[in-house]
Design a protein around this motif. Structure first.
Motif, PDB file in Angstrom:
ATOM      1  N   UNK A 125       0.849  -1.187   0.000  1.00  0.00           N
ATOM      2  CA  UNK A 125       0.000   0.000   0.000  1.00  0.00           C
ATOM      3  C   UNK A 125       0.887   1.239   0.000  1.00  0.00           C
ATOM      4  N   UNK A 126       0.711   2.077  -1.008  1.00  0.00           N
ATOM      5  CA  UNK A 126       1.520   3.288  -1.132  1.00  0.00           C
ATOM      6  C   UNK A 126       1.048   4.394  -0.194  1.00  0.00           C
ATOM      7  N   UNK A 127      -0.278   4.550  -0.101  1.00  0.00           N
ATOM      8  CA  UNK A 127      -0.849   5.649   0.673  1.00  0.00           C
ATOM      9  C   UNK A 127      -1.937   5.115   1.595  1.00  0.00           C
ATOM     10  N   UNK A 128      -1.888   5.510   2.858  1.00  0.00           N
ATOM     11  CA  UNK A 128      -2.960   5.193   3.794  1.00  0.00           C
ATOM     12  C   UNK A 128      -3.654   6.503   4.131  1.00  0.00           C
ATOM     13  N   UNK A 129      -4.921   6.582   3.769  1.00  0.00           N
ATOM     14  CA  UNK A 129      -5.690   7.779   4.085  1.00  0.00           C
ATOM     15  C   UNK A 129      -6.569   7.500   5.301  1.00  0.00           C
ATOM     16  N   UNK A 167      -3.365  12.192  12.635  1.00  0.00           N
ATOM     17  CA  UNK A 167      -3.808  11.953  14.002  1.00  0.00           C
ATOM     18  C   UNK A 167      -4.452  10.591  14.197  1.00  0.00           C
ATOM     19  N   UNK A 168      -4.192   9.653  13.272  1.00  0.00           N
ATOM     20  CA  UNK A 168      -4.758   8.314  13.367  1.00  0.00           C
ATOM     21  C   UNK A 168      -3.820   7.426  14.178  1.00  0.00           C
ATOM     22  N   UNK A 169      -4.271   7.007  15.346  1.00  0.00           N
ATOM     23  CA  UNK A 169      -3.435   6.192  16.226  1.00  0.00           C
ATOM     24  C   UNK A 169      -3.690   4.703  16.061  1.00  0.00           C
ATOM     25  N   UNK A 170      -4.725   4.333  15.329  1.00  0.00           N
ATOM     26  CA  UNK A 170      -5.083   2.931  15.080  1.00  0.00           C
ATOM     27  C   UNK A 170      -5.206   2.127  16.375  1.00  0.00           C
ATOM     28  N   UNK A 171      -6.170   2.481  17.217  1.00  0.00           N
ATOM     29  CA  UNK A 171      -6.351   1.778  18.481  1.00  0.00           C
ATOM     30  C   UNK A 171      -6.646   0.302  18.255  1.00  0.00           C
TER      31      UNK A 171
END
Length: 139
Positions: free
Chosen positions: A61-65, A103-107
């Motif tokens: 995956x190149x980009x994670x939005x 600001x995505x912390x991926x809880x």
């Protein structure tokens, strides 16, 4: 052998079972319908098989939005409710920077640098028995 088995199904992300772990390899963009199908497939497979871990390889995956970040967090939340852990492996430095900037912390997600490290993390830290799940003896 049927032609349907020799080609990937469009809009479908394969889920491979490796022992007590489900392996998902994401390549390119993940569209809304494909993401929903993946979430459903994973939840059903965890419930049916009693696996203890989900390993999501995002090295392709190149980009994670924010959409993909939310999908990953939702998969982790669903897996946790079904007594399975989720590890994301193969995150590129640019992807990590983007997630932090958004600001995505991926809880609920653990991370590993490689698929091998993710498998090790999942197989070393899973209990031999889960209440409510199938009883399995340690080797």
């Amino acid at each position: 052998m049927s032609d349907a088995y020799s080609r990937p199904v469009p809009g479908h992300v394969p889920v491979l079972r490796l022992g007590d772990v489900l392996l998902v390899t994401l390549q390119g963009d993940l569209h809304d319908s494909t993401a929903q199908q993946l979430q459903q497939d994973l939840a059903e497979t965890i419930s049916r098989t009693g696996v203890r871990g989900v390993l999501i390889d995002i090295s392709g995956v190149e980009i994670v939005d924010s959409f993909l970040g939310r999908v990953l967090a939702e998969i982790a939340a669903q897996a946790k409710l079904l007594a399975a852990r989720t590890v994301v492996a193969g995150m590129r430095p640019a992807v990590a920077i983007t997630l932090a900037e958004l600001g995505l912390t991926l809880p609920g997600l653990s991370t590993a640098l490689s698929t091998e490290a993710g498998m090790e993390l999942l197989t070393q830290q899973t209990p031999a028995y889960r209440p409510g799940g199938p009883r399995q003896e340690s080797p």
